[in-house]
Enzyme design. Structure first.
Site, PDB file in Angstrom:
ATOM      1  N   ARG A 141       3.736  -5.150  17.643  1.00 17.13           N
ATOM      2  CA  ARG A 141       2.376  -4.583  17.621  1.00 17.13           C
ATOM      3  C   ARG A 141       1.367  -5.646  18.056  1.00 17.13           C
ATOM      4  O   ARG A 141       0.379  -5.344  18.722  1.00 17.13           O
ATOM      5  CB  ARG A 141       2.047  -4.060  16.215  1.00 17.13           C
ATOM      6  N   ASP A 189      -2.014  -8.543  12.685  1.00 14.03           N
ATOM      7  CA  ASP A 189      -3.417  -8.881  12.443  1.00 14.03           C
ATOM      8  C   ASP A 189      -3.936 -10.038  13.288  1.00 14.03           C
ATOM      9  O   ASP A 189      -5.146 -10.256  13.360  1.00 14.03           O
ATOM     10  CB  ASP A 189      -3.607  -9.233  10.962  1.00 14.03           C
ATOM     11  N   HIS A 220       5.396 -13.008   7.863  1.00 15.87           N
ATOM     12  CA  HIS A 220       5.630 -11.624   7.439  1.00 15.87           C
ATOM     13  C   HIS A 220       6.765 -11.591   6.417  1.00 15.87           C
ATOM     14  O   HIS A 220       7.692 -12.399   6.490  1.00 15.87           O
ATOM     15  CB  HIS A 220       5.981 -10.724   8.632  1.00 15.87           C
ATOM     16  N   HIS A 263      -2.515  -8.575   2.519  1.00 13.21           N
ATOM     17  CA  HIS A 263      -2.029  -7.348   3.166  1.00 13.21           C
ATOM     18  C   HIS A 263      -3.073  -6.945   4.218  1.00 13.21           C
ATOM     19  O   HIS A 263      -3.322  -7.710   5.148  1.00 13.21           O
ATOM     20  CB  HIS A 263      -1.803  -6.305   2.057  1.00 13.21           C
ATOM     21  N   SER A 305       0.818  -1.220   0.000  1.00 20.78           N
ATOM     22  CA  SER A 305       0.000   0.000   0.000  1.00 20.78           C
ATOM     23  C   SER A 305       0.850   1.266   0.000  1.00 20.78           C
ATOM     24  O   SER A 305       0.576   2.209  -0.748  1.00 20.78           O
ATOM     25  CB  SER A 305      -0.966  -0.009   1.184  1.00 20.78           C
TER      26      SER A 305
END
Ligand code: HAX
Length: 428
Positions: free
Chosen positions: A317, A365, A308, A262, A232
């Site tokens: 995160r 995620d 990843h 993504h 992105s």
């Protein structure tokens, strides 16, 4: 001149001095070689871009400027945008001024709602977000200034104006999309007494719990940027490098974020957890869960939220979200399953396909959807919109800095199979 603009101007001077120094020391030095596998393999590992907003260390995760995820995760998104674009956190006065600027620009033109309401009811919310921003392209001050012949050295200033206008409207746009797509269509007005993430939580109209506003703050902070080469951010930068304004560039970046490998992965993660809940119950036995994961893998599917392209450890995160969950919703069934997966999946992926999975650890995620679910945001399709609202900060900061540094249009060279074969033949 606002403190933000001054901060960016100073940062650009610092960055330009560094670049001058780099060029003086070795403009022609080789830092990366490209092999044929990389040409056909998504350019993975090819060092080909400079991005000074953030950096992902494979072993310690995301840095914004000089700060680690642990060091910035307790900040406000407004402070993060300041950091991304100036390299420094704002002081109290600069923060308040920036927030006041955002408040003044928050109103969304009526035609945007008309466009969004005219779409088929089952349109994906990411399409609505991207289209909502693109529909405002005619408001671009960059475009108008360009048509009047602005100087190249002023490009970034007009892109900053466009960025402020886009960022200011995002909470209302995302909130409105949620209400139109999943609610009764009634829009909740922007509240100037709230900050950026507080307004997003308010305008979604899902939950008044303080924990939900805290989650929105954390969510918008943690997803803000992830270097320049991800789909992105790179897309947004390529589009802006042609001097398409930020409405085009942000919308384009969001279209890349909408892909299942993504940003869309976060909606897949909760779907996966809810499937486990339905099939194996709220507290599945470890061996049964293990067998289930292996079945998923053997049927040719990926485990969403794991792996990843750059990271080689648990994404910090993910850890920040897990800590939030421990404090705020430790007994939530989805959170408990997500935690259990964390204790099982890495070990399975480590040994899967003879260690082919480069990173068996969870990414951002793997946990966020369970937390959203706890506070009542159960529409998976909406999750990537929240990711997108945050990531627009990174798109804008990266493009402003690139323009301020006078970076040219991006145009790598592609080659044909024939070219590659001839090259190999010539090498013997
Ligand atoms: N489950 C099963 N297999 C996996 C896997 C996973 N979670 N992650 C990687 N693999 C497999 C790949 O499919 C690939 O197999 P093939 O060669 O047979 O195609 C092999 O392991 C090597 O891939 P890799 O080098 O480890 O990973 P890539 O850099 O190619 O891809 C991905 C990185 C994130 C796309 C990948 O790990 C994946 O598909 N993960 C699941 C989806 C996901 O969580 N995406 C979100 C990523 C974070 C993000 O960008 N959010 O926006």
């Amino acid at each position: 001149m606002t403190d933000l603009k001054k901060g960016i101007q100073n940062h650009l001077l610092e960055l330009q001095l560094e670049i001058d120094d780099i060029f003086a020391k070795g403009r022609d030095s080789v830092v990366s070689e490209v092999n044929i596998g990389q040409i056909y393999g998504g350019m993975r590992g090819v060092v080909a871009l400079a991005c000074n907003t953030s950096y992902v260390d494979p072993y310690s995760g995301l840095y914004i400027g000089e700060y680690t995820t642990d060091e910035f995760s307790n900040k406000l998104p407004e402070e993060i945008f300041f950091l991304l674009s100036t390299g420094k956190f704002p002081d109290k006065k600069s923060l308040l001024n920036f927030q006041s600027e955002l408040n003044q620009r928050a109103q969304i033109p009526q035609y945007v709602w008309d466009v969004l309401r005219s779409l088929p009811k089952d349109t994906h919310p990411m399409t609505m977000l991207s289209l909502g921003i693109l529909s405002m392209e005619n408001e671009s001050v960059f475009k108008k200034a360009y048509q009047k012949g602005m100087k190249k050295s002023d490009y970034w200033k007009y892109s900053l104006e466009d960025s402020m206008n886009i960022l200011a409207k995002l909470p209302a746009l995302a909130g409105g999309i949620y209400r139109i797509r999943f609610g009764d269509g009634h829009l909740i007005p922007h509240d100037p007494s709230l900050d950026w993430s507080g307004n997003l939580a308010h305008m979604l109209g899902v939950n008044d719990d303080k924990g939900f506003a805290d989650l929105m703050r954390l969510y918008l902070v943690l997803h803000c940027d992830h270097e320049g080469g991800n789909v992105s951010a790179f897309t947004s930068r390529v589009v802006n490098s042609a001097l398409s304004d930020l409405y085009y560039a942000v919308s384009a970046g969001l279209n890349g974020l909408a892909g299942p490998l993504h940003g869309l992965a976060n909606q897949e993660c909760l779907r996966f957890i809810l499937e486990i809940h339905d099939k194996l119950g709220a507290d599945p036995d470890e061996q049964v869960l293990r067998a289930y994961i292996l079945d998923v893998l053997n049927s040719g599917h990926v485990i969403p939220g794991y792996g990843h392209a750059v990271l080689r450890v648990t994404d910090p995160r993910f850890t920040a979200f897990m800590n939030f969950g421990e404090t705020n919703c430790a007994t939530n069934p989805c959170f408990k399953i997500a935690k259990k997966l964390f204790s099982i999946v890495p070990d399975i992926l480590m040994h899967y396909k003879e260690g082919k999975v480069a990173n068996p650890w969870p990414n951002v995620d793997a946990m966020s959807g369970s937390l959203l679910n706890h506070y009542g945001v159960n529409e998976f399709d909406f999750y990537t919109v929240l990711f997108g609202v945050s990531r627009v900060m990174g798109f804008c900061a990266q493009n402003i800095l690139a323009q301020g540094l006078g970076q040219p249009i991006i145009r790598p060279k592609s080659v044909t199979n024939k070219w590659v074969l001839e090259r190999l033949r010539a090498k013997g």
